[in-house]
Design an enzyme around this catalytic site. Structure first.
Site, PDB file in Angstrom:
ATOM      1  N   ILE A 632       0.813  -1.281   0.134  1.00 24.22           N
ATOM      2  CA  ILE A 632      -0.115  -0.156  -0.045  1.00 24.22           C
ATOM      3  C   ILE A 632       1.080   1.328  -0.012  1.00 24.22           C
ATOM      4  O   ILE A 632       1.839   1.580   0.966  1.00 24.22           O
ATOM      5  CB  ILE A 632      -0.957  -0.050   1.159  1.00 24.22           C
ATOM      6  N   GLN A 641      -9.891   5.110  -1.394  1.00 26.91           N
ATOM      7  CA  GLN A 641     -10.457   4.522  -2.317  1.00 26.91           C
ATOM      8  C   GLN A 641     -11.265   3.432  -1.977  1.00 26.91           C
ATOM      9  O   GLN A 641     -12.334   3.029  -2.311  1.00 26.91           O
ATOM     10  CB  GLN A 641      -9.324   4.068  -3.111  1.00 26.91           C
ATOM     11  N   GLU A 708     -10.930  -0.806  -7.302  1.00 23.11           N
ATOM     12  CA  GLU A 708     -12.149  -1.459  -7.629  1.00 23.11           C
ATOM     13  C   GLU A 708     -12.461  -2.517  -6.317  1.00 23.11           C
ATOM     14  O   GLU A 708     -13.513  -2.715  -6.100  1.00 23.11           O
ATOM     15  CB  GLU A 708     -12.038  -2.601  -8.690  1.00 23.11           C
TER      16      GLU A 708
END
Lengths: 742, 337, 164
Positions: A632, A641, A708
């Site tokens: 990350i 996100q 996503e």
């Protein structure tokens, strides 16, 4: 933050934040130009047929209106469909705006009104009278699916349905515990906050600068060049700030074409902004009808899996998503069968929307796993763990990493899953039934399938510049690229300037599929390595160092014992050279690696809902999501996100649905008033956990992408929680009040 | 938007003479009218801006009631201490509607006169008897999740979208209007009309008349009221069904009951016969259910909104239960009490 | 651009500066700000009062500028996102939005912040739930709601808005 600190992995505030909170970030409709004209689109009143007459007299009579462009009077444009192909579209012939008098879907653009003011264009558009001859059409997937078909040409980058393995029929027939169910998912619209807009600045001599709402400046550049006959070097597309897109800006929007057409016709600068209602005719997440069958033995081991889907597509293109594959991937099972079909409807071509395919495919799989858990009398989390697999059974490849067990463990612990009672309707608080649901999430860990480039420059003003034609659609790309460069040079993020969203910058593909961090990030890292080598070489020359005396770059300086004082700042070196020094890095997709292993990003989602037993009012009280996404780069922006995906997941589960009147072939709730996206009050407590996952094979930075995965698994966790609360298995989304009333 | 002329009225008399001209429309807050003009649904030839008329005040009347100026912003009304004390049901209903920004601008009079949010009415590409009389009602047989289950006609199944008006209906408010013929008072129950054959007409306000204020009578219900709004998201959405309920209890027995429904009809829906069924009974589920069934007895669904009949029945029972308990529904805590 | 003959005079005080302007009756306050005054910080997300991106403060109250005809506010004071920062220092809400990452694409952000400024001056929000409800007129498709609430709560509880 001081020079020399490590920056990758730190929760740094987004570097474009101060511009955005001050209203100084400019979006596509916010660039001015001398003599700027305004354009508005006239939309078709019918869903299919042809235009028989156009009367623009009244519109042209409105003061300030200077032109009405239609298929009859537009300048010459490319005739062949190939010219309208973009880099990410599906197989088929793209829609050609204002090409002819045929109407192919409701709200299709049929004219462009250009005026001296926004109001003249807007109000002139209402005065264009068009008469039509209607033809029969079909927008109802339930009717259209009678003629469903398997896509003949695959879409690049989208895996076709896997080949079957084992013997599903026999295994399913013989299994002691099984479920088979049909699910429906509604068509969804991206509805990013920014309206689709394009400002075309006419630079003269067929040269234009186009400020466009897009996820790929160079994709639009190529499209405008081909479709409207510009030279590539005369088209510059800028999308420095994008007010959200979620996939709607992957392909060039017809608004970009129409604005540029008007500019070309009038040889003037033109701004075109679509209305919110018109944005419902650009693209959408296809509605689906799915069937799933799962069987297991008494211990919960999966014996048979079958997942079939029919998804909507347009008459002219075969939009495809990866929907049924997840059922063969997520859990160990030797007998599996799949089917993925399309059905044609008279709508614009559906497109990718955040977590395309997985959003609806994993939803059904994870709801079905919950159904199976209850059929088997096994805790739903336990059932998932009993079918653990670390091998990609679809492609028979090893996985580079899968820290999803840690996701389940950490999120379950934080959520308090062990306190859950198994039975539906067993937890309540007054009028409210309490439901706890779990789902797993999975999404591709893509690296861009094409070379991705970035340029890094150490400037004489002492700043480090990163430049790439990538897009930051709210994802934090500006910030993470700055971090990567800052770390490479051992300087603070404040010294890094990032330029994105401009087709003149080094090549990048469209921003989609969560590949940007891994791909552009790697290109930046490579460019930094090259630049550091160039700077070291320059230092060697400057100080006439010979031999192999070790030099390196750190804290904004070249360091080495052979140098005066042991270090010379890069600024001094550049001052002597008298110019900026730049290097370009390229990240290539690891095609050989892709044949050796598969990579996915994973999650575990736990949701608590409260359902008023009598009234069916659903509240999402809290959601905990644990994410395994490799390294990350910035937990702050990455966390956002994930949260954003979770909120959209709440929308998918409870709110979002295009309501089409099939007699008109038209989405009737084409507004923020009637197409509900979650509001602030709909979002309860949200917690994100990033689990440790070391994956050096997935990408050179060990990054998997987080755009996503936050969405995947949220809707099924909520749906499963609704089942746990109420005992009602709602097999269609969104789950609205009416579906919970007896 | 069409082209129109704009004048600003400085006095009520100026406004009255300006509105007398055909094609004129009054503009107060504009949150609905400007919206309708942008969709080319409303096309006034001239706008008479009345937003500066001295009709913003909120007055506590000697009889314990309230007088709300026609131009009082909804937020001012909802947060006014006298309104919160004397008509808490009204304050709550206002806060259930729209958003903080819209409530800062939308007015008392504008709220009464706001038009339906039916998607067909708003979309000039489709027929609509309310927009173009005689063209048909595509909501019948179409997307009608939000539509009427009570009092509709074959010409129109649209609903009145207001929350505030539902509370005003429950509180027996009176609408004070001034016209060329002088002043008159319209009971709220008579102010909005059912669609019948003329769905293009929303209210009984006559051409040339202006709402000047709304009187809310003294509220004898104390804490025994509730405004319960059910919708497809938890805020910033129009009602699927809403219920304004108020009870006057004497010695544990219902002495007076008011139930008004929103989101179910072309006007805030009251059924006084059903309310009368409650009088003399102890508050409780049985009584409430009986009243709810009576209210919904004539309800008819149109497919997409069939569920609203049952939802409305349950919502009436719950709102009455909240009222009886003296536990009004919070508009920020989304848990239904 | 030629002067629209339908334009009428109006005076607005925009971010503290008196502006003598002209506008046709069908020009909204939002379009006047964005197109005439180039104050593009106020955003157009729906143009129908359904999203809150256009929120500005008119005479200190938060409103949807897309639903206001500019002429009707002749004589008013308008504060947009560009006017919230004072003497080059960000407003405490702007600072809190950055720190809490209460934004992603940034398009709804100016409206969120102006709305939050209005919320704080209204003084009707006394807990998180009330903040959530009273901020529900500002949609955020990126889904930054929880961070938006945290940012607002930080400022509300510090009382910093009083000084701003």
């Amino acid at each position: 933050m001081a020079d020399g600190d490590m920056t990758i992995g730190k929760p740094i505030s987004r570097i474009d934040g101060s511009k955005k909170v001050a209203g100084r970030a400019l979006y596509a409709a916010e660039y001015d130009a001398p003599g700027l004209l305004h354009a508005a689109v006239v939309s078709s009143r019918i869903a299919k047929g042809k235009i028989t007459a156009i009367d623009a007299i009244e519109a042209l009579a409105l003061p300030g209106v200077i032109a009405v462009l239609t298929h009859e009077n537009r300048p010459r444009v490319a005739a062949f469909r190939y010219a309208y192909k973009d880099t990410v579209g599906p197989p088929g012939g793209p829609f050609k705006p204002l090409h002819d008098g045929k109407i192919r879907f409701a709200d299709q653009p049929v004219a462009v009104v250009v005026g001296e003011t926004l109001e003249a264009a807007r109000d002139g558009a209402a005065l264009v009278r068009i008469t039509y001859e209607e033809e029969a059409f079909e927008t109802d997937l339930d009717a259209a699916k009678a003629a469903s078909f398997r896509p003949r040409l695959p879409r690049l980058g989208v895996k076709p349905a896997p080949k079957p393995r084992g013997d599903f029929d026999a295994a399913f027939a013989a299994a002691p515990i099984k479920i088979a169910a049909a699910y429906e998912t509604a068509a969804q619209h991206h509805n990013a906050m920014e309206l689709f807009a394009t400002t075309v600045v006419w630079e003269g001599e067929d040269k234009i600068t186009v400020y466009d709402k897009t996820q790929g400046s160079q994709n639009v550049q190529l499209y405008l060049k081909q479709a409207l006959g510009f030279k590539l070097k005369n088209v510059r597309v800028v999308n420095a700030f994008v007010g959200g897109a979620f996939g709607s800006g992957l392909r060039p929007a017809h608004s970009a074409f129409l604005a540029t057409l008007a500019a070309k016709h009038l040889k003037r600068s033109v701004r075109l902004v679509l209305t919110r209602a018109q944005m419902f005719s650009i693209t959408y997440r296809a509605d689906t009808r799915q069937e799933i069958a799962l069987a297991c033995d008494a211990e919960g081991r999966l014996l048979a899996v079958r997942h079939a889907c029919v998804a909507a597509t347009s008459r002219n293109e075969d939009q495809q998503e990866t929907i049924v594959n997840w059922a063969g991937l997520a859990y160990a099972c030797d007998n599996a069968a799949f089917d993925y079909q399309l059905a044609r409807v008279d709508t614009p071509t559906p497109g990718d929307m955040r977590a395309p395919g997985a959003a609806v495919g994993v939803h059904v799989l994870e709801c079905a796993m919950d159904e199976l858990a209850y059929a088997a009398g096994i805790d739903p989390l336990d059932l998932r763990l009993r079918n653990w697999v670390e091998h990609d059974q679809n492609d028979d490849l090893p996985l580079t990493s899968k820290a999803q067990k840690a996701c389940y463990a950490q999120a379950a612990e934080r959520f308090g899953w062990s306190e859950r009672s198994f039975g539906p309707r067993t937890m309540r608080d007054g009028h409210e039934l309490i439901g706890w649901g779990v789902a797993g999430g999975v999404w591709d860990a893509f690296v861009a399938p094409v070379p991705t480039r970035a340029r890094v420059t150490w400037r004489r003003d002492g700043r480090l510049e990163v430049a790439a034609a990538a897009s930051d659609i709210g994802t934090g790309t500006y910030t993470i690229l700055a971090q990567i460069a800052a770390e490479a040079f051992g300087v603070s993020v404040e010294r890094v300037e990032v330029r994105l969203g401009d087709s003149t910058l080094p090549f990048n593909p469209v921003e989609g599929g969560s590949w940007m961090a891994a791909s552009t990030g790697a290109a930046v890292a490579k460019a930094c390595d090259k630049l550091k080598a160039a700077l070291v070489k320059t230092a060697r020359k400057q100080f006439k160092l010979r031999g192999k005396s070790a030099l390196s770059v750190a804290r904004g300086a070249v360091i080495g014992e052979a140098l005066p004082g042991g270090a010379v700042s890069l600024n001094e070196i550049l001052a002597a050279v008298g110019q900026d020094i730049a290097a370009t890095g390229t990240n290539l997709p690891d095609l050989a690696g892709q044949r050796k292993h598969s990579s996915y990003v994973h999650s575990a989602v736990f949701a608590e809902v409260r359902v008023d037993e009598e009234l069916g009012v659903i509240r999402v009280k809290r959601i905990v999501s644990a994410i395994a996404a490799g390294r990350i780069l910035n937990p702050k922006t990455a966390g956002s996100q994930i949260i954003g995906g979770m909120v959209m997941g709440i929308g998918q589960a409870l709110h979002e649905e295009a309501q089409t009147d099939h007699r008109f072939g038209k989405v009737m709730n084409h507004s923020f008033q009637d197409y509900h996206v979650p509001a602030n009050a709909d979002v309860g407590d949200i917690e994100v956990i990033f689990v440790q996952e070391h994956d050096p094979d997935v990408s050179s930075l060990g990054v998997k992408g987080v755009g996503e995965i936050g969405l995947v698994g949220v809707a099924p966790a909520i749906a499963n929680a609704v089942f746990h609360a109420t005992g009602k298995r709602i097999r269609s989304t969104p789950i609205t009040i009416d579906k919970l009333l007896d | 938007m069409n082209r129109f002329s704009y004048i600003r009225a400085e006095t009520l008399d100026e406004a009255l003479s300006a509105i007398a001209l055909p094609g004129s429309a009054l503009l107060a807050g504009g949150t609905n009218l400007v919206d309708l003009m942008k969709y080319d649904v409303a096309k006034p030839a001239r706008l008479v801006d009345i937003s500066r008329l001295p009709l913003r005040g909120i007055e506590a009347l000697d009889d314990g009631g309230l007088r709300l100026g026609a131009l009082a912003p909804n937020a001012d009304t909802a947060y006014d201490a006298r309104v919160q004390e004397r008509a808490p049901l009204l304050a709550s209903a206002i806060l259930a509607g729209a958003s903080a920004q819209l409530r800062n601008v939308a007015t008392t009079g504008g709220n009464l006169l706001q038009r339906t949010r039916c998607a067909y009415f708003y979309d000039p590409c489709t027929p609509c008897n309310k927009r173009e009389p005689g063209s048909g009602c595509p909501a019948i047989g179409g997307v009608n999740r939000m539509h009427a289950i009570l009092g509709a006609s074959e010409a129109c199944i649209a609903v009145h979208p207001s929350d505030m008006c539902v509370a005003l209906a429950a509180l027996d408010a009176r609408v004070n209007v001034q016209g060329p013929g002088g002043v008159r008072v319209i009971p709220i129950a008579d102010f909005h009309r059912l669609p019948g054959e003329q769905p293009q007409i929303d209210s009984t306000l006559l051409a040339g008349e202006i709402i000047t204020s709304v009187d809310v009578p003294a509220d004898p219900f104390g804490p025994h009221h509730s405004y319960l709004k059910l919708r497809d998201r938890l805020s910033y959405a129009f009602a699927l069904v809403s219920v304004a309920a108020a009870l006057r209890l004497e010695d544990g027995i219902i002495a007076q009951a008011r139930v008004a429904l929103g989101g179910v009809a072309h006007k805030p829906w009251r059924d006084q016969e059903a309310e009368a069924l409650l009088v003399g009974l102890p508050p409780g589920r049985e009584a409430f259910d009986q009243a709810a069934r009576a209210i919904l007895a004539p309800a008819v669904g149109h497919g997409g909104n069939d569920f609203k009949i049952e939802l409305a029945r349950r919502a009436v029972v719950r709102a009455l239960s909240q009222a009886a308990a003296g536990a009004p529904q919070s508009q920020s805590d989304k848990r239904v009490r | 651009m030629s002067e629209d003959p339908s334009a009428m005079p109006l005076q607005l005080t925009v971010n503290g500066e008196v502006r003598d302007l002209r506008a046709a009756p069908w020009v909204t306050l939002l379009d006047l700000l964005r197109e005439t005054l180039q104050l593009t910080g106020s955003k157009k997300g729906c143009d129908h009062g359904q999203c809150g991106a256009c929120t500005v403060l008119v005479d200190g109250r938060r409103v949807n500028s897309c639903l206001i005809l500019a002429l009707t506010r002749d004589g008013s004071e308008v504060t947009t996102i560009e006017g919230l920062a004072k003497d080059g220092a960000l407003h405490p809400l702007q600072q809190a939005f950055i720190e809490h990452d209460a934004l992603q694409c940034g398009y709804c952000t100016p409206g969120q912040i102006c709305s939050a400024a209005g919320l704080l001056s209204e003084g009707q929000a006394r807990c998180r739930e009330e903040v959530r409800e009273l901020m529900s007129g500002n949609l955020c498709r990126c889904g930054a709601y929880t961070h938006i609430v945290e940012a607002i709560e930080t400022v509300r509880l510090s009382g910093a808005e009083a000084a701003a």
